[in-house]
Design a protein around this motif. Sequence first.
Motif, PDB file in Angstrom:
ATOM      1  N   SER A  33      -7.737  -2.677  17.405  1.00 15.08           N
ATOM      2  CA  SER A  33      -6.873  -2.076  18.439  1.00 15.08           C
ATOM      3  C   SER A  33      -5.519  -2.769  18.477  1.00 15.08           C
ATOM      4  CB  SER A  33      -7.507  -2.204  19.820  1.00 15.08           C
ATOM      5  OG  SER A  33      -8.774  -1.646  19.817  1.00 15.08           O
ATOM      6  N   GLN A 116     -12.430  -1.361  22.777  1.00 15.07           N
ATOM      7  CA  GLN A 116     -12.968  -0.369  21.873  1.00 15.07           C
ATOM      8  C   GLN A 116     -14.484  -0.574  21.818  1.00 15.07           C
ATOM      9  OE1 GLN A 116     -11.959  -0.867  17.781  1.00 15.07           O
ATOM     10  NE2 GLN A 116     -11.399   1.241  17.539  1.00 15.07           N
ATOM     11  N   ASP A 117     -15.278   0.471  22.109  1.00 19.07           N
ATOM     12  CA  ASP A 117     -16.719   0.229  22.041  1.00 19.07           C
ATOM     13  C   ASP A 117     -17.210   0.311  20.586  1.00 19.07           C
ATOM     14  OD1 ASP A 117     -17.334   2.837  21.364  1.00 19.07           O
ATOM     15  OD2 ASP A 117     -17.807   3.445  23.404  1.00 19.07           O
ATOM     16  N   ASN A 119     -19.370   2.126  19.028  1.00 20.29           N
ATOM     17  CA  ASN A 119     -19.427   3.432  18.354  1.00 20.29           C
ATOM     18  C   ASN A 119     -18.041   3.911  17.941  1.00 20.29           C
ATOM     19  OD1 ASN A 119     -22.204   3.759  18.374  1.00 20.29           O
ATOM     20  ND2 ASN A 119     -22.157   4.475  20.506  1.00 20.29           N
ATOM     21  N   GLU A 120     -17.073   3.593  18.795  1.00 20.71           N
ATOM     22  CA  GLU A 120     -15.682   3.958  18.486  1.00 20.71           C
ATOM     23  C   GLU A 120     -15.245   3.239  17.207  1.00 20.71           C
ATOM     24  OE1 GLU A 120     -12.135   5.991  19.412  1.00 20.71           O
ATOM     25  OE2 GLU A 120     -14.123   6.157  20.325  1.00 20.71           O
ATOM     26  N   LYS A 123     -16.152   4.956  13.985  1.00 20.36           N
ATOM     27  CA  LYS A 123     -15.553   6.272  13.748  1.00 20.36           C
ATOM     28  C   LYS A 123     -14.853   6.391  12.385  1.00 20.36           C
ATOM     29  CE  LYS A 123     -13.331   9.562  16.726  1.00 20.36           C
ATOM     30  NZ  LYS A 123     -12.427   9.690  17.864  1.00 20.36           N
TER      31      LYS A 123
END
Lengths: 199, 141
Positions: A33, A116-117, A119-120, A123
């Motif tokens: 991020s 940011q989790d 799963n993100e 992506k």
Amino acid sequence: MEKIKYTDLLDYILLVLKIVRDRKPKFFVSLVSLMRVFNYNTSFGEIQEIGKYLETRGWINAIFILGDVRIQLTTSGVIYIEEKHIEIKEKYDKFIIEFRKEKTEEQLLVDVFSEQDTNEAKKPIFELIEKALVKMKEKGIDLDFTKDLEVIKVEVSKNFPDLRLIGIKLNRLASIPFLTTEITELKYYFSTPDSEIFS
Amino acid sequence: MIIVKEKYKSCSLNFKSYPKYVDMPYIRVVLKNLQTGKIDTVSRDFLVDTGASISIINNKYSELLKETESCDKVELIFGKGKSQHYDVYKVALIIKDNVFETLVAFVPDCPFLLLGHYAFLERNSYNLFHSSIKQTRLVRN
């Protein structure tokens, strides 16, 4: 616009971590991020390298997870920043004005704090797999290779993917010439500092 | 007391039948050229090699050692038995915020980066390879 210099980037990362630490001492920042906040366009491999370098210098604690590197400033990092603070801050302020005219420093910090989790973080991996699958279908490649990619996709969706199995599958897929870009980038995602499972 | 702990790194062994994996004692290092004071901007994995008499660096560090005079030469014999003289440099190994001054041999075409006994492992009180938890521990008093 000129790309931010690598050595400056390292200092900016530490400076942001210092600001974050002052506000939320236990918070781990997502390096992926952070790169986005800095508009620093790079591969996941380089992001991992940055994490490893700063960790080896003793300036950060780093947790390497699938698709991200979570970082936090150490006491040595705080001392380093405090010693270099004026020099770095001047450059950093200039950089912020030049690169992110539309945002204040406060807004940039909001971006950093929007965690940011997991799963993100996965992506971009799924996107790369999909891209490779489309290319394979277009070229009408051997069905076994397609199944290998699907196996990787299923593994990635698990909470604890079997990295060794993924490594074997990716090494096999590396023999397909038109998938070199996707497979190389995928290898970066699965190679953590604890493992070098690719030949 | 300095204690450096690092997890082993999993490496593939390309067996003809099927790839196998082995965990190896690597340590992440940032190198500092003690003559110029220049610090490398990348970190690299060094294998802790108890079979190496001296630490070895390769061509990856040619830029960092540019315009630096070697402090000595050392004769090294590798696996195939052929001996050769190589330049020796004074460097510091930065490992997780600890700084270890040492001497390293510069072997340009060596495929590995090694941490050996001379002026490094021999200076530690213990060099532990905790294989059950796959962790290297270097202890220096």
